[in-house]
Design a protein around this motif. Structure first.
Motif, PDB file in Angstrom:
ATOM      1  N   MET A 105       9.561  43.970  39.292  1.00  0.00           N
ATOM      2  CA  MET A 105      10.496  43.215  40.372  1.00  0.00           C
ATOM      3  C   MET A 105      10.753  41.662  39.519  1.00  0.00           C
ATOM      4  SD  MET A 105       8.474  43.952  43.977  1.00  0.00           S
ATOM      5  CE  MET A 105       9.972  43.448  44.802  1.00  0.00           C
ATOM      6  N   ILE A 106      11.821  41.040  40.314  1.00  0.00           N
ATOM      7  CA  ILE A 106      12.216  39.925  39.565  1.00  0.00           C
ATOM      8  C   ILE A 106      12.601  38.863  40.696  1.00  0.00           C
ATOM      9  CG2 ILE A 106      14.778  40.229  39.461  1.00  0.00           C
ATOM     10  CD1 ILE A 106      14.832  38.555  36.772  1.00  0.00           C
ATOM     11  N   LEU A 107      11.963  37.584  40.491  1.00  0.00           N
ATOM     12  CA  LEU A 107      11.917  36.685  41.642  1.00  0.00           C
ATOM     13  C   LEU A 107      12.568  35.371  40.827  1.00  0.00           C
ATOM     14  CD1 LEU A 107      11.131  35.311  44.169  1.00  0.00           C
ATOM     15  CD2 LEU A 107       9.119  34.667  43.081  1.00  0.00           C
ATOM     16  N   ARG A 108      14.060  35.201  41.250  1.00  0.00           N
ATOM     17  CA  ARG A 108      14.822  34.092  40.894  1.00  0.00           C
ATOM     18  C   ARG A 108      14.434  32.997  41.469  1.00  0.00           C
ATOM     19  NH1 ARG A 108      19.206  36.175  38.128  1.00  0.00           N
ATOM     20  NH2 ARG A 108      19.455  38.479  38.447  1.00  0.00           N
ATOM     21  N   LEU A 109      14.224  31.989  40.357  1.00  0.00           N
ATOM     22  CA  LEU A 109      13.651  30.590  40.801  1.00  0.00           C
ATOM     23  C   LEU A 109      14.723  29.399  41.276  1.00  0.00           C
ATOM     24  CD1 LEU A 109      11.034  30.525  38.136  1.00  0.00           C
ATOM     25  CD2 LEU A 109      10.893  31.611  40.551  1.00  0.00           C
ATOM     26  N   ARG A 110      16.053  29.917  40.646  1.00  0.00           N
ATOM     27  CA  ARG A 110      16.983  28.749  40.866  1.00  0.00           C
ATOM     28  C   ARG A 110      18.346  29.221  41.486  1.00  0.00           C
ATOM     29  NH1 ARG A 110      16.033  24.559  35.918  1.00  0.00           N
ATOM     30  NH2 ARG A 110      13.842  25.496  35.629  1.00  0.00           N
ATOM     31  N   ALA A 164      11.826  27.933  33.120  1.00  0.00           N
ATOM     32  CA  ALA A 164      12.112  29.287  33.531  1.00  0.00           C
ATOM     33  C   ALA A 164      13.242  29.267  34.967  1.00  0.00           C
ATOM     34  CB  ALA A 164      10.721  30.007  34.366  1.00  0.00           C
ATOM     35  N   LEU A 165      14.043  30.363  34.778  1.00  0.00           N
ATOM     36  CA  LEU A 165      14.920  30.575  35.583  1.00  0.00           C
ATOM     37  C   LEU A 165      14.555  31.663  36.592  1.00  0.00           C
ATOM     38  CD1 LEU A 165      18.267  30.425  33.551  1.00  0.00           C
ATOM     39  CD2 LEU A 165      17.183  28.684  35.287  1.00  0.00           C
ATOM     40  N   ALA A 166      13.600  32.619  36.300  1.00  0.00           N
ATOM     41  CA  ALA A 166      13.035  33.458  36.937  1.00  0.00           C
ATOM     42  C   ALA A 166      11.497  33.955  36.623  1.00  0.00           C
ATOM     43  CB  ALA A 166      14.062  34.916  36.838  1.00  0.00           C
ATOM     44  N   GLY A 167      10.923  34.961  37.395  1.00  0.00           N
ATOM     45  CA  GLY A 167       9.637  35.237  36.888  1.00  0.00           C
ATOM     46  C   GLY A 167       9.687  36.909  37.188  1.00  0.00           C
ATOM     47  N   GLY A 224      -2.647  33.738  48.845  1.00  0.00           N
ATOM     48  CA  GLY A 224      -1.713  34.519  47.660  1.00  0.00           C
ATOM     49  C   GLY A 224      -0.592  33.733  47.749  1.00  0.00           C
ATOM     50  N   GLY A 225       0.055  33.492  48.645  1.00  0.00           N
ATOM     51  CA  GLY A 225       1.591  32.972  48.700  1.00  0.00           C
ATOM     52  C   GLY A 225       1.284  31.681  48.441  1.00  0.00           C
ATOM     53  N   ALA A 226       0.312  30.804  48.452  1.00  0.00           N
ATOM     54  CA  ALA A 226       0.290  29.399  48.097  1.00  0.00           C
ATOM     55  C   ALA A 226       0.149  29.575  46.556  1.00  0.00           C
ATOM     56  CB  ALA A 226      -0.751  28.699  48.524  1.00  0.00           C
ATOM     57  N   LEU A 227      -0.777  30.517  46.073  1.00  0.00           N
ATOM     58  CA  LEU A 227      -0.870  30.616  44.582  1.00  0.00           C
ATOM     59  C   LEU A 227       0.482  31.090  43.925  1.00  0.00           C
ATOM     60  CD1 LEU A 227      -4.225  32.565  44.528  1.00  0.00           C
ATOM     61  CD2 LEU A 227      -3.941  30.459  43.532  1.00  0.00           C
ATOM     62  N   LEU A 228       1.284  31.499  44.415  1.00  0.00           N
ATOM     63  CA  LEU A 228       2.602  32.051  44.183  1.00  0.00           C
ATOM     64  C   LEU A 228       3.502  30.870  44.054  1.00  0.00           C
ATOM     65  CD1 LEU A 228       4.548  34.262  43.114  1.00  0.00           C
ATOM     66  CD2 LEU A 228       5.251  34.557  45.385  1.00  0.00           C
ATOM     67  N   LYS A 229       3.416  30.068  44.914  1.00  0.00           N
ATOM     68  CA  LYS A 229       4.391  28.882  45.180  1.00  0.00           C
ATOM     69  C   LYS A 229       4.041  28.082  44.018  1.00  0.00           C
ATOM     70  CE  LYS A 229       5.377  29.449  49.977  1.00  0.00           C
ATOM     71  NZ  LYS A 229       5.219  28.960  51.291  1.00  0.00           N
ATOM     72  N   ILE A 230       2.528  27.722  43.687  1.00  0.00           N
ATOM     73  CA  ILE A 230       2.433  26.798  42.816  1.00  0.00           C
ATOM     74  C   ILE A 230       2.629  27.122  41.416  1.00  0.00           C
ATOM     75  CG2 ILE A 230       0.233  25.613  41.731  1.00  0.00           C
ATOM     76  CD1 ILE A 230      -0.905  25.810  44.298  1.00  0.00           C
ATOM     77  N   SER A 231       2.537  28.462  40.994  1.00  0.00           N
ATOM     78  CA  SER A 231       3.045  29.037  39.715  1.00  0.00           C
ATOM     79  C   SER A 231       4.215  29.055  39.543  1.00  0.00           C
ATOM     80  CB  SER A 231       2.471  30.388  39.728  1.00  0.00           C
ATOM     81  OG  SER A 231       1.399  30.398  39.529  1.00  0.00           O
ATOM     82  N   ILE A 232       5.109  29.087  40.644  1.00  0.00           N
ATOM     83  CA  ILE A 232       6.599  29.085  40.761  1.00  0.00           C
ATOM     84  C   ILE A 232       7.074  27.467  40.142  1.00  0.00           C
ATOM     85  CG2 ILE A 232       8.716  29.049  42.151  1.00  0.00           C
ATOM     86  CD1 ILE A 232       7.699  31.321  43.553  1.00  0.00           C
ATOM     87  N   ALA A 257       0.802  27.631  34.110  1.00  0.00           N
ATOM     88  CA  ALA A 257       1.428  28.361  35.183  1.00  0.00           C
ATOM     89  C   ALA A 257       0.210  29.177  36.040  1.00  0.00           C
ATOM     90  CB  ALA A 257       2.172  29.341  34.601  1.00  0.00           C
ATOM     91  N   GLY A 258      -1.000  29.250  35.522  1.00  0.00           N
ATOM     92  CA  GLY A 258      -2.165  29.687  35.777  1.00  0.00           C
ATOM     93  C   GLY A 258      -2.765  28.890  36.826  1.00  0.00           C
ATOM     94  N   VAL A 259      -3.244  29.346  38.046  1.00  0.00           N
ATOM     95  CA  VAL A 259      -3.852  28.531  39.148  1.00  0.00           C
ATOM     96  C   VAL A 259      -5.056  29.231  39.821  1.00  0.00           C
ATOM     97  CG1 VAL A 259      -2.150  29.394  40.662  1.00  0.00           C
ATOM     98  CG2 VAL A 259      -3.233  27.143  40.934  1.00  0.00           C
ATOM     99  N   VAL A 260      -5.967  28.355  40.183  1.00  0.00           N
ATOM    100  CA  VAL A 260      -7.224  29.038  40.949  1.00  0.00           C
ATOM    101  C   VAL A 260      -7.060  28.484  42.310  1.00  0.00           C
ATOM    102  CG1 VAL A 260      -8.553  29.419  38.964  1.00  0.00           C
ATOM    103  CG2 VAL A 260      -8.864  27.220  40.105  1.00  0.00           C
TER     104      VAL A 260
END
Length: 194
Positions: A189-194, A130-133, A114-122, A56-59
């Motif tokens: 904050m919570i971000l639902r993934l599905r 995961a159902l959420a982060g 930043g947005g691209a990093l978030l999408k890859i972690s999602i 889940a970590g990305v550079v």
């Protein structure tokens, strides 16, 4: 960096690996404040991001080196603490990943890294089950940019936590805003993934 150069730079996204640790520590401490990351912490965070053969970590890398990074903990690989409100999430803890931090080199902030990093972690979180982060966003970031950024990507406010990083600051973390006596608030904050 000029605007023209910013848009022509190729960004390469890769899973976080030990070869990136020194650069991640340096950029994390530059952006978030001295003492934010250490060798011990990055080793722990790296392990917490691994599950089901996914990281889940990305550079993000460019021609100047480390352009940014996202540290994230896989579902089941982290424990909620006193700053978490699992009763308000509506999702079992073991199906929730944790977005530890999103850090972009200052000259590339606002460029979409930043947005691209978030999408890859999602994507990794979903592959890890995961159902959420969940994340804790820095409310006092300039223009409340951290909360606005996470909200733009679907994050919903759970709770505000005053003085979230105060104990860390009293133990050696130098907040870029408050120094060694941090009184910044965190937006859980919570971000639902599905």
């Amino acid at each position: 960096m000029s605007e023209a150069h910013r848009h022509t730079t190729t960004i390469d996204y890769q899973p976080l690996s030990p070869t990136h640790f020194a650069a991640v520590i340096a950029l994390g401490n530059q952006v978030h404040g001295d003492g934010y990351l250490s060798t011990e912490l990055i080793n722990t965070y790296y392990q917490q991001g691994l599950k089901n053969h996914h990281n889940a970590g990305v550079v993000a890398l460019d021609d100047q080196g480390l352009a940014g990074f996202r540290l994230a903990f896989a579902p089941g690989q982290w424990q909620p603490d006193q700053w978490c409100s699992p009763a308000l999430w509506g999702i079992p803890v073991e199906q929730v990943g944790y977005f530890k931090c999103n850090t972009v080199r200052p000259d590339l902030q606002g460029s979409g890294v930043g947005g691209a990093l978030l999408k890859i972690s999602i994507q990794a979180f979903i592959a890890q089950g995961a159902l959420a982060g969940v994340a804790h966003l820095w409310v006092q970031s300039p223009g409340n940019a951290a909360v606005r950024y996470f909200s733009k990507h679907g994050g919903k406010l759970v709770k505000i936590h005053p003085d979230k990083w105060r104990e860390d600051s009293l133990n050696g973390y130098e907040c870029v805003r408050c120094g060694f006596d941090c009184h910044c608030d965190a937006a859980e904050m919570i971000l639902r993934l599905r």
